[in-house]
Structure formats: structure tokens, C-alpha cells
Write a protein that holds these residues in place. Structure first.
Motif, PDB file in Angstrom:
ATOM      1  N   GLY A 201      -0.352 -23.956   4.650  1.00 25.25           N
ATOM      2  CA  GLY A 201      -0.924 -23.797   3.399  1.00 25.25           C
ATOM      3  C   GLY A 201      -2.124 -22.746   2.962  1.00 25.25           C
ATOM      4  N   GLN A 202      -3.072 -22.859   3.537  1.00 19.25           N
ATOM      5  CA  GLN A 202      -4.315 -22.008   2.395  1.00 19.25           C
ATOM      6  C   GLN A 202      -4.532 -20.883   2.238  1.00 19.25           C
TER       7      GLN A 202
ATOM      8  N   TYR B 167       1.360 -20.476   2.597  1.00 18.07           N
ATOM      9  CA  TYR B 167       2.504 -20.861   3.784  1.00 18.07           C
ATOM     10  C   TYR B 167       3.368 -22.632   2.794  1.00 18.07           C
ATOM     11  N   GLU B 168       4.521 -22.185   2.728  1.00 15.91           N
ATOM     12  CA  GLU B 168       5.290 -24.010   1.484  1.00 15.91           C
ATOM     13  C   GLU B 168       4.825 -25.296   2.209  1.00 15.91           C
ATOM     14  N   ARG B 169       4.626 -25.197   3.432  1.00 13.23           N
ATOM     15  CA  ARG B 169       3.810 -26.309   3.966  1.00 13.23           C
ATOM     16  C   ARG B 169       2.779 -26.487   4.237  1.00 13.23           C
ATOM     17  N   ASP B 170       1.911 -27.504   4.082  1.00  5.41           N
ATOM     18  CA  ASP B 170       0.869 -27.690   3.941  1.00  5.41           C
ATOM     19  C   ASP B 170       0.730 -28.976   5.592  1.00  5.41           C
TER      20      ASP B 170
END
Length: 454
Positions: free
Chosen positions: A17-18, A21-24
Motif C-alpha cells: 500500500g505504501q 497498491y490497492e491492498r494494505d
């Protein structure tokens, strides 16, 4: 002064996510970045562990010999009076390096012990079922009665034999114990997590990004087919692989949080140099293959790099950095002399630099690459080899072709030549012994489980 260097196997930054990306997938990384430096354009010096880990621990492109004999980051710090410790269960590293110099405590969980043919953390019953499966499976395949009999008498935890490394929970438990015993002194601690490595999805009890639970049979079949016949993997299966991989990242993050809690409790997070990166990336058929066997394309070389340094302000660095820069940075923090053999420089040295990398498991001959930021050059084979003998030159304009799909080496021969001159000659000669095929015993078995010998 204390340093904790954390490396996680096979992490793509574009799956964090950093990095947008859409997922953390790895929220624990925020604990480093909240007051730390985000090196947003960082690269490994090899596309797999056998090259990359020795390189970043020695700050030398060919790091296998100095990792075993010095100089490396552990020998440099030990000579300066710093306590050193390392924890990993990477079979590829153990296959390449018999021993590591300079570490006062070095725990590899016996992954390199060829005299011990027991799998990691496997019971006697489990090993018996493993042996039976290797004999019976090719004969009965998925024949219903035999499969049901196996599932009835084999404990569920023993029915999947791909566990060739120690999971993040176990590693974190062991490292936390070490931290509690050494919190009062100056130390350098290296911790390597294997969980995002193939086979995906075998460690988490609950897969964060998988709605339909994946069983061992499906995971086994997907891993083998993606390794041996990547062209047969459908779009849906590729997405399934990514869901499993992302779930492994989230599982690893949970235990990174536990590790950071231990650092905070025993050392003070703000008073410790904490660096988190990966030894290499991972491929999902961008250049025809899965996992990390291919030539040094960016999906394999680009890695996350976050550093919380007590003496440096929070910032985002967009200039290229390479993992060779880690060891000089750590030495400088501990006021330890930097060995002349180190080829990197401090991460906080503002100068631009080119990235050099070598190695490719899927290619028999030498492979090396150089990345200047705007251009990427890859060469397979030696300069004096004819094209019919396997020499191959690739040149990519990264501003126009960030995915490295359009090779312009033939239309830009002078530029290709000038970039070739930036690669040390020794990287385009074969490095003796750098092949998992030469492993034997338990090490070979674990490399097979990890997919290096498909």
C-alpha cells in the motif's frame, strides 16, 4: 547504538500500500516510515537470494566468498566491538555459503544441514507420510479411495510437505528472546523472513485476501504448474496466485508488528536504526515466468526500502539506491570503519548512482544488468561469444517502456556498448558453484520444495 535490519523474501513494492497498491498488505511498514526515510527507487543486486543476500551483507557484487570469510557487515562491526546476530531459514543462501563470518550468533534453523534429512518442524509421523506420498502418489494420483484413506489417517497438518523454511511466527519468537537478552548492549541484528516465498498461502491460518479457502492440493498443483508450465496458467489462476501471495505479505506484516513491539519494549524504536527491505521481487509472468528465476528485470530487482534512522529526518528519496548501500550505512551509524572492499556507499549520500545486478536461475550462462534510471541494459553471455553461442543483449528505454518489453539494443548499439562498459567484467563470467542443481541431501529436498528445481 543498535541496528535491526529486516529483509523479507520475494517482496514486490508494487504489492504494498505504501507504493500505491490497492491492498494494505504490509501496514507494519508504516511504523518505519512514520519518522523514517522512504527510498522509493531501490534495487537488489541480484534476482534471487543466492546472489542478493551475499551482496547486501558484504556490499560486494560477488559476495559469496566475503560472506563466508569477510569482509562483510558482521566482520566490520565485530571488529569495532559490536555484538552481531543473524536469523534466517533461506535454503538457497545455505546452499551457496557454508558458513558466515563475523556473527556472534547465527541461526539458520538447520536448513543447510545435509546430514539431517528431516524436514523442518516435521514429526516422525509426518515424515513417514511424506515418504509414502512420494512413492504412492504417482501411482494412485487422485484415485478417490486411496485419497480418502490418506486424508483419514494423515493428520491435516502433515498432509502438505512444502514447508521448507521456518515461519514468521517462529522466527519472531526466537528473535524476541534474543532481543530481551541483548537489549542493554550495542548490536547489529539481521532478520530474514521467508513467508512470501513460494509456496504461497501455506503459513497463515486465515488468508487475508482469499474468500474461497485454498486447500493444500490446490496450492501444490498451482505452484508446480506455474513453475513448469507458466503458459498454461489462466488469468483467473494468476489472480488466485496473487491473492495467495498478498495474503502471505499480510501474514508477515502481523509478525513484523510483533518484532517492532519487541524492539520498542527492549530497545526503544526511536533510538534504534531499523531498516526493512526485500532480497528481491517476484514475477507473475510479466516476462513469461512465475516466481524469481528470470533475468534481472525490474519486477525482480525493484524492492521496498524503508529506514528509520535516529539521526536522519523523515523524507522520501527518489534517486536510485541499491542494496549494496545497506552495509556502509550500518557501519557509519555504529562509527565502524567501512572496509575498502565495500562497493556501496551510504544510503544518505545524496549522489545519484547506477545499479548493477547479476544472475538468473533460468539461464545457464552469466547474466548481468545495469540500470541508470533512464536506461536498462541486460547481457546474457560473454562479450566474445557469438550470438549462436547464446550471447544476448537487451536495452530498454525506461521512460517510454517501464515494463521492459521493447528491446532497442539493435537500433541503439553505441548506447548499449556504453552501458555494457559500466558492468564489471567479472560479472559476465560464470560464478563457480552458483547453481541449486548441485545441492544434495536435505538441502536439495528443500530447494525442490521451494521450486528452484522444478
Amino acid at each position: 547504538m543498535r541496528t535491526v535490519l529486516v529483509t523479507v523474501d520475494a517482496v514486490r513494492p508494487d504489492h504494498l500500500g505504501q507504493y500505491g497498491y490497492e491492498r494494505d498488505t504490509m501496514p507494519a511498514l508504516d511504523r518505519v516510515l512514520d519518522d523514517g526515510t522512504h527510498f522509493a527507487d531501490a534495487y537488489a543486486n541480484g534476482p534471487h537470494s543466492g546472489v542478493s543476500i551475499p551482496s547486501f551483507l558484504t556490499s560486494q557484487y560477488r559476495g559469496r566468498a566475503p560472506l563466508a570469510d569477510g569482509p562483510n557487515v558482521a566482520t566490520a562491526l565485530s571488529e569495532a566491538g559490536v555484538t552481531t546476530a543473524g536469523f534466517h531459514s533461506n535454503t538457497m543462501l545455505a546452499n551457496e555459503v557454508d558458513g558466515v563470518a563475523g556473527f556472534d550468533n547465527f541461526e539458520d534453523f538447520d536448513v543447510g544441514d545435509d546430514d539431517d534429512h528431516e524436514r523442518l518442524d516435521r514429526s516422525v509421523t509426518g515424515r513417514a507420510f511424506d515418504a509414502l506420498t512420494r512413492v504412492v502418489a504417482p501411482v494412485v494420483g487422485n484415485w478417490g479411495p486411496a485419497k480418502r484413506l490418506y486424508e483419514r489417517f494423515a493428520p491435516e497438518s502433515e498432509q502438505f510437505s512444502f514447508q521448507a523454511y521456518v515461519d514468521a511466527e517462529t522466527v519472531t519468537d526466537r528473535v524476541s528472546e534474543w532481543l530481551s537478552d541483548h537489549a542493554d548492549g550495542e548490536f547489529f541484528l539481521w532478520v530474514h523472513y521467508m513467508d512470501p516465498h513460494r509456496p504461497y498461502g501455506v503459513d497463515p491460518e486465515d488468508l487475508a485476501y482469499v474468500d474461497d479457502p485454498a486447500d493444500d492440493e490446490e496450492i501444490r498443483e498451482l505452484m508446480v504448474r506455474a513453475g513448469n508450465h507458466p503458459e498454461e496458467i489462466t488469468r483467473a489462476e494468476r489472480e488466485r496466485l496473487i491473492d495467495l501471495y498478498d495474503s502471505d505479505l499480510r501474514y508477515t506484516s502481523d509478525h513484523l508488528d510483533r518484532l517492532f513491539d519487541a524492539v520498542e519494549t527492549h530497545c526503544g524504536f526511536d533510538e534504534t536504526l531499523v531498516a526493512v527491505t526485500a532480497d528481491h521481487g517476484e514475477e507473475f509472468r510479466e516476462h513469461g515466468q512465475f516466481f524469481h528465476r528470470n533475468r534481472p528485470y525490474d519486477e525482480l530487482l525493484r524492492v521496498p526500502l524503508a529506514v528509520s534512522h535516529p539521526d536522519e529526518d523523515r523524507e522520501r528519496v527518489r534517486k536510485q539506491r541499491e542494496l549494496l548501500d545497506l552495509a556502509p550505512t550500518v557501519c557509519a551509524f555504529h562509527d565502524a570503519p567501512v572496509p575498502e572492499a565495500f562497493e556501496g556507499r551510504s544510503l544518505y549520500d545524496g549522489a545519484r548512482r547506477r545499479v548493477v545486478a547479476s544472475g538468473a536461475l533460468a539461464v545457464g550462462g552469466p547474466v548481468a544488468a545495469v540500470r541508470t534510471g533512464a536506461w536498462k541494459y541486460i547481457q546474457t553471455g560473454t562479450d566474445d561469444a557469438a550470438e549462436s553461442d547464446g550471447v544476448d543483449r537487451e536495452l530498454y528505454d525506461l521512460d517510454r517502456d517501464a515494463t521492459e518489453r521493447s528491446n532497442v539494443a539493435r537500433s541503439e548499439p553505441d548506447l548499449a556498448d556504453s552501458l555494457r562498459d559500466l558492468i564489471p567484467d567479472e560479472l559476465l563470467t560464470a560464478e563457480p558453484g552458483l547453481s541449486p542443481d548441485e545441492a544434495s541431501g536435505a538441502t536439495r529436498e528443500r530447494l525442490e520444495q521451494l521450486g528452484y528445481l522444478d
